[in-house]
Design a protein around this motif. Structure first.
Motif, PDB file in Angstrom:
ATOM      1  N   UNK A   1       0.973  -1.112  -0.003  1.00  0.00           N
ATOM      2  CA  UNK A   1      -0.143  -0.064   0.201  1.00  0.00           C
ATOM      3  C   UNK A   1       0.871   1.051   0.058  1.00  0.00           C
ATOM      4  N   UNK A   2       0.816   1.911  -1.228  1.00  0.00           N
ATOM      5  CA  UNK A   2       1.710   2.998  -1.250  1.00  0.00           C
ATOM      6  C   UNK A   2       1.090   4.018  -2.468  1.00  0.00           C
ATOM      7  N   UNK A   3       1.203   5.152  -2.039  1.00  0.00           N
ATOM      8  CA  UNK A   3       0.271   6.207  -3.050  1.00  0.00           C
ATOM      9  C   UNK A   3       1.569   7.338  -3.053  1.00  0.00           C
ATOM     10  N   UNK A   4       1.562   7.991  -4.044  1.00  0.00           N
ATOM     11  CA  UNK A   4       2.584   9.266  -4.281  1.00  0.00           C
ATOM     12  C   UNK A   4       3.597   9.071  -5.340  1.00  0.00           C
ATOM     13  N   UNK A   5       4.546   9.722  -5.540  1.00  0.00           N
ATOM     14  CA  UNK A   5       5.492   9.713  -6.472  1.00  0.00           C
ATOM     15  C   UNK A   5       6.444   8.840  -6.389  1.00  0.00           C
TER      16      UNK A   5
END
Length: 367
Positions: free
Chosen positions: A309-313
């Motif tokens: 679970x990872x969101x972002x650049x």
């Protein structure tokens, strides 16, 4: 001195005592275990000047007395005898070791007990209780981060301090830091911050049975710990422990939640092709994907992708894989939470959901 004892009973006590002796000291008595018999009570003592061990056990006492005998030889003889009652008979500066029903006999030279140093432990006041499981859990969470570099003497142990009704333990080697704050049911008296040598902490882990309680007393120069009929103590590291609170990051904006077992397995596999000198692996964080890989080398390269679970650049960092693998091994729960602000700044590794511990890791240069 003369007594009879079951092999298994005395074997455990002498085995524990051996860890508190010194085989390198110029004074032979520090390599010895001291035996004192009073009635049916046998007291076992050992010390290497920095650490001490005292325990009591019940035997069949035949003649009161005291002596000291070289611990490692004494232990090896007992270890290799049959499981039966053993007669110990000391006279004329020798101790005879003989299974009662067999034609086996050993003799070891002894040194009189008066040559053995007196052992000083903490006063009765100042002891507090903590579950053995809680204290060994605390040690397990920090011990691997303690420095083994003797030039970093202040970091050769773990810090123990009181915070209200909780105990804090911290270990660091300057490149990583492990922290745990465990709430204690019993009242904790005030005591000075203490840096406990890693060797003593490892011995506590070894001796602990994981049940019951430890009673602990922390003084200005030493720590004493009792459980059952056993008391152990150690001198403390006097150099100032680093100011650890400044190292623990706050408000890190990037978060990756990943399965602990899958990340651990990936690190183990990719590390097969990592140079032993630097132990450097690359972590690449992308949308719901964590990639673990090592740079191309003369041997080869490895790459593995894990769901997360990872969101972002997208972000990329380099890390000593053992610094990440060690905390993953001792953390509870199925998932790990990795927090960071930018690739060159410290990373924080926690359990998800969070427990009472965390681990801070400094990344390596990507180039």
């Amino acid at each position: 001195m003369k007594f009879v004892c079951q092999k298994s009973a005395i074997l455990k006590e002498i085995s524990n005592a051996l860890d508190f002796t010194s085989q390198r000291n110029t004074l032979a008595v520090y390599a010895n275990v001291c035996l004192i018999l009073n009635g049916n009570n046998l007291t076992v003592k050992a010390t290497d000047q920095k650490m001490s061990y005292v325990s009591e056990m019940t035997v069949e006492g035949l003649e009161n007395g005291s002596t000291t005998v070289v611990c490692d030889k004494f232990l090896n003889i007992i270890k290799n005898l049959p499981e039966t009652d053993i007669l110990f008979d000391e006279s004329d500066e020798k101790i005879k070791i003989k299974p009662q029903t067999m034609a086996i006999e050993f003799k070891l030279r002894t040194i009189e007990a008066s040559a053995f140093p007196s052992l000083n432990f903490a006063d009765e006041a100042g002891y507090f209780k903590i579950a053995q499981k809680d204290f060994t859990d605390m040690i397990n969470q920090v011990i691997f981060a303690v420095s083994d570099d003797e030039s970093k003497y202040a970091m050769n142990g773990a810090l123990l301090e009181k915070d209200g009704n909780s105990l804090i333990m911290v270990g660091t080697d300057g490149r990583r830091l492990s922290y745990i704050k465990r709430q204690i049911d019993a009242e904790i008296p005030e005591f000075p911050k203490a840096t406990i040598p890693s060797r003593f902490l490892n011995l506590i882990k070894k001796i602990s049975v994981g049940e019951g309680e430890f009673e602990i007393n922390v003084g200005a120069n030493s720590i004493s710990l009792r459980f059952g009929s056993c008391t152990i103590s150690s001198s403390l590291i006097k150099n100032d422990f680093p100011s650890y609170r400044r190292v623990i990051p706050e408000n890190q904006s990037k978060v990756c939640i990943v399965n602990n077992a899958k990340l651990s397995d990936a690190l183990k596999r990719i590390s097969l092709l990592v140079e032993n000198k630097y132990k450097k692996i690359i972590l690449e964080f992308d949308q719901n994907k964590l990639t673990v890989y090592c740079d191309e080398s003369d041997v080869g390269a490895g790459r593995e992708e894990i769901e997360c679970q990872y969101e972002g650049e997208s972000q990329r960092c380099a890390m000593n894989y053992t610094y990440l693998l060690s905390p993953l091994k001792v953390m509870d729960g199925e998932e790990a939470r990795i927090e960071f602000s930018e690739p060159g700044r410290p990373f924080t590794v926690k359990s998800e959901p969070a427990r009472d511990y965390l681990h801070v890791i400094m990344p390596m240069n990507l180039n």
